[in-house]
Design an enzyme around this catalytic site. Structure first.
Site, PDB file in Angstrom:
ATOM      1  N   CYS A  19      -5.027   8.556   9.943  1.00  0.00           N
ATOM      2  CA  CYS A  19      -4.975   8.013  11.300  1.00  0.00           C
ATOM      3  C   CYS A  19      -4.514   9.075  12.296  1.00  0.00           C
ATOM      4  O   CYS A  19      -3.608   9.863  12.018  1.00  0.00           O
ATOM      5  CB  CYS A  19      -4.003   6.836  11.349  1.00  0.00           C
ATOM      6  SG  CYS A  19      -4.635   5.319  10.623  1.00  0.00           S
ATOM      7  N   ARG A  36      -4.011  10.776   4.700  1.00  0.00           N
ATOM      8  CA  ARG A  36      -2.906  11.731   4.644  1.00  0.00           C
ATOM      9  C   ARG A  36      -2.088  11.622   3.357  1.00  0.00           C
ATOM     10  O   ARG A  36      -1.521  12.610   2.894  1.00  0.00           O
ATOM     11  CB  ARG A  36      -1.985  11.531   5.854  1.00  0.00           C
ATOM     12  CG  ARG A  36      -2.609  12.005   7.158  1.00  0.00           C
ATOM     13  CD  ARG A  36      -1.655  11.804   8.322  1.00  0.00           C
ATOM     14  NE  ARG A  36      -2.262  12.275   9.562  1.00  0.00           N
ATOM     15  CZ  ARG A  36      -2.141  13.503  10.039  1.00  0.00           C
ATOM     16  NH1 ARG A  36      -1.437  14.392   9.377  1.00  0.00           N
ATOM     17  NH2 ARG A  36      -2.713  13.843  11.169  1.00  0.00           N
ATOM     18  N   ARG A  92      -8.230  -0.322   5.373  1.00  0.00           N
ATOM     19  CA  ARG A  92      -7.359   0.661   4.733  1.00  0.00           C
ATOM     20  C   ARG A  92      -6.018   0.054   4.341  1.00  0.00           C
ATOM     21  O   ARG A  92      -5.361   0.551   3.427  1.00  0.00           O
ATOM     22  CB  ARG A  92      -7.118   1.857   5.651  1.00  0.00           C
ATOM     23  CG  ARG A  92      -8.341   2.725   5.922  1.00  0.00           C
ATOM     24  CD  ARG A  92      -7.967   3.951   6.746  1.00  0.00           C
ATOM     25  NE  ARG A  92      -6.815   4.628   6.165  1.00  0.00           N
ATOM     26  CZ  ARG A  92      -5.733   4.990   6.841  1.00  0.00           C
ATOM     27  NH1 ARG A  92      -5.637   4.719   8.129  1.00  0.00           N
ATOM     28  NH2 ARG A  92      -4.737   5.609   6.243  1.00  0.00           N
ATOM     29  N   ASP A 103       5.521   1.142  11.739  1.00  0.00           N
ATOM     30  CA  ASP A 103       4.283   0.476  11.342  1.00  0.00           C
ATOM     31  C   ASP A 103       4.177  -0.953  11.867  1.00  0.00           C
ATOM     32  O   ASP A 103       3.165  -1.614  11.664  1.00  0.00           O
ATOM     33  CB  ASP A 103       4.144   0.466   9.817  1.00  0.00           C
ATOM     34  CG  ASP A 103       3.621   1.778   9.266  1.00  0.00           C
ATOM     35  OD1 ASP A 103       3.230   2.649  10.062  1.00  0.00           O
ATOM     36  OD2 ASP A 103       3.594   1.939   8.026  1.00  0.00           O
ATOM     37  N   ARG A 155       2.255  14.743  12.342  1.00  0.00           N
ATOM     38  CA  ARG A 155       2.734  14.522  10.970  1.00  0.00           C
ATOM     39  C   ARG A 155       2.551  15.756  10.086  1.00  0.00           C
ATOM     40  O   ARG A 155       1.818  15.751   9.110  1.00  0.00           O
ATOM     41  CB  ARG A 155       2.016  13.313  10.349  1.00  0.00           C
ATOM     42  CG  ARG A 155       2.322  12.026  11.081  1.00  0.00           C
ATOM     43  CD  ARG A 155       2.050  10.804  10.255  1.00  0.00           C
ATOM     44  NE  ARG A 155       0.643  10.487  10.176  1.00  0.00           N
ATOM     45  CZ  ARG A 155       0.164   9.352   9.663  1.00  0.00           C
ATOM     46  NH1 ARG A 155       0.997   8.457   9.171  1.00  0.00           N
ATOM     47  NH2 ARG A 155      -1.118   9.121   9.622  1.00  0.00           N
ATOM     48  N   PRO A 156       3.193  16.852  10.417  1.00  0.00           N
ATOM     49  CA  PRO A 156       2.971  18.090   9.679  1.00  0.00           C
ATOM     50  C   PRO A 156       3.477  18.006   8.244  1.00  0.00           C
ATOM     51  O   PRO A 156       4.357  17.202   7.923  1.00  0.00           O
ATOM     52  CB  PRO A 156       3.783  19.120  10.479  1.00  0.00           C
ATOM     53  CG  PRO A 156       4.859  18.316  11.122  1.00  0.00           C
ATOM     54  CD  PRO A 156       4.229  16.991  11.450  1.00  0.00           C
ATOM     55  N   VAL A 157       2.915  18.881   7.388  1.00  0.00           N
ATOM     56  CA  VAL A 157       3.338  18.924   5.984  1.00  0.00           C
ATOM     57  C   VAL A 157       4.372  20.023   5.767  1.00  0.00           C
ATOM     58  O   VAL A 157       4.665  20.367   4.625  1.00  0.00           O
ATOM     59  CB  VAL A 157       2.118  19.145   5.057  1.00  0.00           C
ATOM     60  CG1 VAL A 157       1.171  17.958   5.124  1.00  0.00           C
ATOM     61  CG2 VAL A 157       1.396  20.443   5.398  1.00  0.00           C
ATOM     62  N   ASP A 158       4.937  20.540   6.846  1.00  0.00           N
ATOM     63  CA  ASP A 158       5.914  21.631   6.733  1.00  0.00           C
ATOM     64  C   ASP A 158       7.056  21.281   5.787  1.00  0.00           C
ATOM     65  O   ASP A 158       7.490  22.117   4.990  1.00  0.00           O
ATOM     66  CB  ASP A 158       6.502  21.967   8.115  1.00  0.00           C
ATOM     67  CG  ASP A 158       5.465  22.513   9.078  1.00  0.00           C
ATOM     68  OD1 ASP A 158       4.271  22.259   8.844  1.00  0.00           O
ATOM     69  OD2 ASP A 158       5.844  23.182  10.041  1.00  0.00           O
ATOM     70  N   ILE A 167       9.189   7.645  16.245  1.00  0.00           N
ATOM     71  CA  ILE A 167       8.720   8.288  15.012  1.00  0.00           C
ATOM     72  C   ILE A 167       7.482   9.158  15.262  1.00  0.00           C
ATOM     73  O   ILE A 167       7.461  10.338  14.916  1.00  0.00           O
ATOM     74  CB  ILE A 167       8.414   7.240  13.919  1.00  0.00           C
ATOM     75  CG1 ILE A 167       9.616   6.294  13.743  1.00  0.00           C
ATOM     76  CG2 ILE A 167       8.050   7.935  12.618  1.00  0.00           C
ATOM     77  CD1 ILE A 167      10.884   6.962  13.277  1.00  0.00           C
ATOM     78  N   LYS A 210       0.825  -1.207   0.000  1.00  0.00           N
ATOM     79  CA  LYS A 210       0.000   0.000   0.000  1.00  0.00           C
ATOM     80  C   LYS A 210       0.859   1.257   0.000  1.00  0.00           C
ATOM     81  O   LYS A 210       0.613   2.202  -0.749  1.00  0.00           O
ATOM     82  CB  LYS A 210      -0.907   0.014   1.239  1.00  0.00           C
ATOM     83  CG  LYS A 210      -1.809   1.236   1.315  1.00  0.00           C
ATOM     84  CD  LYS A 210      -2.391   1.443   2.701  1.00  0.00           C
ATOM     85  CE  LYS A 210      -1.388   2.101   3.608  1.00  0.00           C
ATOM     86  NZ  LYS A 210      -1.969   2.927   4.673  1.00  0.00           N
ATOM     87  N   ASN A 211       1.898   1.268   0.825  1.00  0.00           N
ATOM     88  CA  ASN A 211       2.723   2.474   0.958  1.00  0.00           C
ATOM     89  C   ASN A 211       3.580   2.742  -0.274  1.00  0.00           C
ATOM     90  O   ASN A 211       4.126   3.843  -0.418  1.00  0.00           O
ATOM     91  CB  ASN A 211       3.597   2.370   2.208  1.00  0.00           C
ATOM     92  CG  ASN A 211       2.788   2.481   3.485  1.00  0.00           C
ATOM     93  OD1 ASN A 211       1.658   2.960   3.475  1.00  0.00           O
ATOM     94  ND2 ASN A 211       3.353   2.032   4.591  1.00  0.00           N
TER      95      ASN A 211
END
Length: 430
Positions: free
Chosen positions: A125, A101, A409, A316, A130-133, A338, A22-23
């Site tokens: 989730c 995400r 998912r 994970d 988990r910022p998108v910075d 993480i 999936k990833n």
């Protein structure tokens, strides 16, 4: 809402085919936006997250069509044709992006090809901020002008993205993938330093190179990309899912089973295999994948595990390994480095009798082969939900897992695969 019912105590024995990752599949799907030619992806897993991404791509104007199953049988995954010859919209709306995400991965390809993008801040989730910075700062380093407007990332690069150097302040798989895709169409050379080394990132880079990109350093923490004017279509097969394979390896171990994982790639699972072997689980390579054997929970030994970016132990798999430790002899210490909110499975495992003490980013697990007993529990996120399945397989009595939409998912045909190896498991549709 569906539930999963498990009656524990059954030893798993047999073979489990491993689905496409999936990833890896999610960024590969987003890569179709980089070209006006057809991209064919094989070995795609049938998952809710894949459906969400294809829905998003269709909203952008991508034409999608199923092209049958992978040669060799339906268990080898779906084949999908994607054609983004005409981008109908450069906006990724909130009502789709909020579900996952990984939807933010369309930002780089849209900006690189169209010179603009408007992408909702992502959901998914609830396991941390988990910022998108890093996505934003990286694209700005390549000449993009970006602002946040009412919950949307609004990006412009009317003259195209430019070459430059991006140094990630910490390892981020998503940011690496987004910048990698964007860089393929930039003018000049882009260097990504402290890039994620995960196999899924390498899979994306390999596919992009097959499409005509010029990427060097694949698999390392420094990627050099020479921008090209355009990319072509290609035919590419998604790599097997190392997280799914490791999850079923733990399922075999926790039930004292003997399971062969068909298609698993041990070279992508070295840290996990080493941890399982340290815990007294036998893991051997086979011609078709890997074989996992354990004499029973009483033979398992508690070990300490700390999550880390690849090639370290995957975050994970932290919840799954913690569940295994609840039935191992002795104490185990699980440290999460993480994400800051990834112990939500602990209260549910404790409802089943687990002895776990959490202090900050560390969980102390005191194992016992007779520790777990069945109970009604609730899934809180994708990996937490499968950890409860593992606990149910090992527990005495019946376990009912609620909110299993999280499982859908990331795990394809989970009940069917476990049932085929002797588990007493069923989905209850309500």
């Amino acid at each position: 809402m569906d539930k999963i019912r498990i009656r524990g105590g059954k030893r798993l024995q047999g073979q489990i085919p491993i689905s496409g990752a999936k990833n890896a599949a999610l960024p590969l799907l987003a890569a179709c936006l980089l070209t006006d030619e057809t991209l064919i992806l094989r070995n795609l897993p049938h998952l809710a997250d894949i459906a969400t991404m294809t829905h998003l791509l269709a909203q952008h104007g991508t034409e999608l069509s199923m092209a049958g199953e992978h040669p060799g049988g339906g268990h080898m995954g779906h084949v999908l044709k994607l054609s983004a010859a005409h981008i109908a919209s450069t906006e990724a709306p909130y009502d789709i992006v909020r579900k996952m995400r990984a939807s933010v991965l369309v930002l780089g390809p849209l900006l690189a090809r169209c010179g603009q993008a408007r992408v909702s801040l992502p959901g998914g989730c609830a396991i941390g901020t988990r910022p998108v910075d890093m996505h934003i700062r990286g694209l700005e380093a390549l000449g993009a002008v970006i602002e946040l407007d009412d919950g949307y990332i609004v990006a412009h690069a009317p003259d195209g993205l430019q070459g430059g150097v991006v140094v990630f302040p910490r390892v981020s798989v998503g940011a690496t993938e987004n910048l990698l895709m964007a860089a393929t169409l930039a003018k000049g050379e882009v260097v990504l330093e402290n890039a994620a080394r995960e196999p899924e990132v390498a899979d994306l880079a390999n596919c992009l190179n097959q499409m005509g990109a010029k990427i060097e350093g694949v698999g390392s923490d420094t990627l050099r990309i020479q921008g090209v004017a355009r990319l072509s279509g290609t035919d590419y097969t998604v790599l097997p899912d190392r997280i799914e394979a490791a999850t079923y390896a733990i399922a075999a171990a926790i039930t004292g089973g003997d399971v062969e994982l068909l298609g698993a790639q041990p070279d992508t699972m070295e840290a996990v295999i080493a941890a399982l072997q340290q815990a007294n689980v036998v893991v051997d390579r086979t011609d078709s994948g890997i074989r996992v054997c354990a004499d029973g929970a009483a033979s398992l030994t508690g070990i300490d595990v700390t999550t880390a970016p690849y090639p370290g132990f995957p975050t994970d798999l932290q919840a799954q390994m913690m569940t295994l430790m609840t039935v191992a002899s002795g104490a185990a210490m699980i440290t999460e480095t993480i994400f800051e909110n990834r112990f939500q499975h602990v209260p549910e495992l404790m409802r089943m009798g687990a002895d776990i003490t959490v202090k900050g980013a560390t969980a102390m697990v005191r194992g016992d082969s007779d520790r777990l007993h069945g109970a009604p529990v609730m899934a809180t996120d994708l990996r937490a939900s499968v950890s409860l399945v593992l606990a149910g397989l090992a527990a005495e009595g019946e376990t009912t897992i609620n909110r299993v939409y999280h499982l859908d998912r990331g795990y394809e045909r989970l009940e069917e695969k476990l049932l085929g190896c002797g588990a007493d498991i069923a989905r209850i549709v309500e």
